[in-house]
Design a protein around this motif. Structure first.
Motif, PDB file in Angstrom:
ATOM      1  N   TYR A  82       0.833  -1.202   0.000  1.00  0.00           N
ATOM      2  CA  TYR A  82       0.000   0.000   0.000  1.00  0.00           C
ATOM      3  C   TYR A  82       0.872   1.257   0.000  1.00  0.00           C
ATOM      4  CZ  TYR A  82      -4.292  -2.668   0.803  1.00  0.00           C
ATOM      5  OH  TYR A  82      -5.362  -3.521   0.673  1.00  0.00           O
TER       6      TYR A  82
ATOM      7  N   SER B 165       0.791   3.902  -2.959  1.00  0.00           N
ATOM      8  CA  SER B 165       0.511   5.300  -2.625  1.00  0.00           C
ATOM      9  C   SER B 165       1.539   6.227  -3.270  1.00  0.00           C
ATOM     10  CB  SER B 165       0.504   5.492  -1.108  1.00  0.00           C
ATOM     11  OG  SER B 165       0.295   6.843  -0.766  1.00  0.00           O
ATOM     12  N   GLU B 166       2.809   5.828  -3.192  1.00  0.00           N
ATOM     13  CA  GLU B 166       3.870   6.632  -3.812  1.00  0.00           C
ATOM     14  C   GLU B 166       3.694   6.705  -5.324  1.00  0.00           C
ATOM     15  OE1 GLU B 166       7.660   5.146  -2.707  1.00  0.00           O
ATOM     16  OE2 GLU B 166       7.387   5.530  -0.566  1.00  0.00           O
TER      17      GLU B 166
ATOM     18  N   GLU C 285       0.892   6.396  -6.980  1.00  0.00           N
ATOM     19  CA  GLU C 285      -0.258   7.239  -7.285  1.00  0.00           C
ATOM     20  C   GLU C 285       0.098   8.718  -7.150  1.00  0.00           C
ATOM     21  OE1 GLU C 285      -3.242   6.552  -8.504  1.00  0.00           O
ATOM     22  OE2 GLU C 285      -2.654   4.456  -8.690  1.00  0.00           O
ATOM     23  N   LEU C 286       0.883   9.051  -6.118  1.00  0.00           N
ATOM     24  CA  LEU C 286       1.305  10.445  -5.941  1.00  0.00           C
ATOM     25  C   LEU C 286       2.168  10.904  -7.113  1.00  0.00           C
ATOM     26  CD1 LEU C 286       2.096  10.505  -2.110  1.00  0.00           C
ATOM     27  CD2 LEU C 286       0.249  11.729  -3.281  1.00  0.00           C
TER      28      LEU C 286
END
Length: 303
Positions: A279, A283-284, A286-287
């Protein structure tokens, strides 16, 4: 007395216990609603105490019923009631020569440390039923456990000379070659076992293990996915799959398999640790993707 043909060559259910080689209950088409059939049904449901009662009722009606006698012995053996099982197997063998009864006797003797008696039973079974690969294969299994790998190999090869479609012997021989780090014949024999019995989880897992060792991760994944269908309550298989998907950076697949494992048995902190890592990575990603999109939009708006 002349040896009669084994009545247990009729259809039976084989129980594969890699650590203890013996044969399981007969599923014989007895009359509908018979005590025997009820015993088979209860045994399949894991209700061993009730199965014992059903087989005893069958024997009360026909004390010489060899099928009920054999199945009752198997249930006793499952429960560790070896003395009771031995009496029944001996009673069967007093009337007819039966390979499965001798193999099961050998398993009991071997389990309690009477290896000489176990080997005698297997040798007798092999001598009296030369068309069966099973006694030689089981003999090889015990030799392998004792570290006599060359002798075990010889027994397995002799067993396959009798029956070249004996999947369990291919598996055992492949496992032996794996122990000796002879990876080509190891893979060849286990693949043959899978070809013959493609729905046997132990064979699929063994082949998956060897493929993983050789870096064939997608082949290992395919094999383990098959195991997960055959045994959907195996949390360890889903964890294994999660780890393989994670190693291949197939994070969404890994997440699904880890959550499947947690749904079955939520007691492995490493699974939660892996999920947290994935996750975090997602998350990274997606950022970064968001930043890229914003930069592209900013450039598009510039004159």
């Amino acid at each position: 007395m002349q040896n009669k043909p084994s009545f247990f060559s009729v259809r039976f259910i084989s129980v594969l216990l890699i650590g203890l080689a013996w044969t399981g209950c007969i599923n014989y088409p007895a009359p509908t609603e018979s005590h025997f059939n009820r015993g088979v049904e209860l045994y399949d449901q894991g209700k061993h105490a009730e199965a014992i009662d059903a087989y005893k009722l069958a024997l009360r009606k026909n004390p010489d019923d060899p099928f009920a006698m054999y199945n009752l012995a198997v249930v006793y053996q499952d429960q560790g009631k070896h003395a009771e099982a031995i009496v029944l197997y001996r009673k069967i063998l007093a009337d007819t020569e039966d390979t499965n009864s001798r193999i099961n006797l050998a398993a009991i003797y071997y389990d309690r440390g009477d290896h000489d008696l176990a080997f005698q039973e297997l040798d007798t079974a092999a001598e009296k039923n030369r068309d069966s690969a099973e006694p030689l294969s089981v003999r090889g299994e015990y030799l392998e456990r004792e570290g006599s790998l060359k002798k075990a190999e010889s027994k397995y090869i002799k067993a396959l000379a009798i029956d070249d479609q004996h999947a369990l012997t291919y598996f055992r021989l492949g496992r032996l070659y794996c122990k000796q780090e002879q990876f080509a014949p190891c893979m060849e024999k286990i693949e043959k076992a899978v070809e013959l019995k493609p729905k046997t989880p132990a064979y699929l897992e063994a082949l998956a293990t060897q493929n993983e060792k050789q870096g064939n991760y997608f082949e290992a994944i395919n094999l383990l996915e098959s195991v997960s269908v055959l045994q959907p309550d195996r949390a360890d298989i889903f964890v294994w799959l999660g780890n393989l998907y994670k190693s291949e950076k197939l994070y969404k697949n890994a997440i699904r398999r880890y959550w499947s494992a947690i749904a079955i048995k939520d007691s492995n902190p490493n699974v939660h640790r892996s999920l947290a890592e994935i996750y975090g990575w997602l998350s990274e990603l997606e950022l970064q993707e968001l930043e890229n999109l914003e930069d592209q939009n900013a450039l598009a708006k510039s004159p």
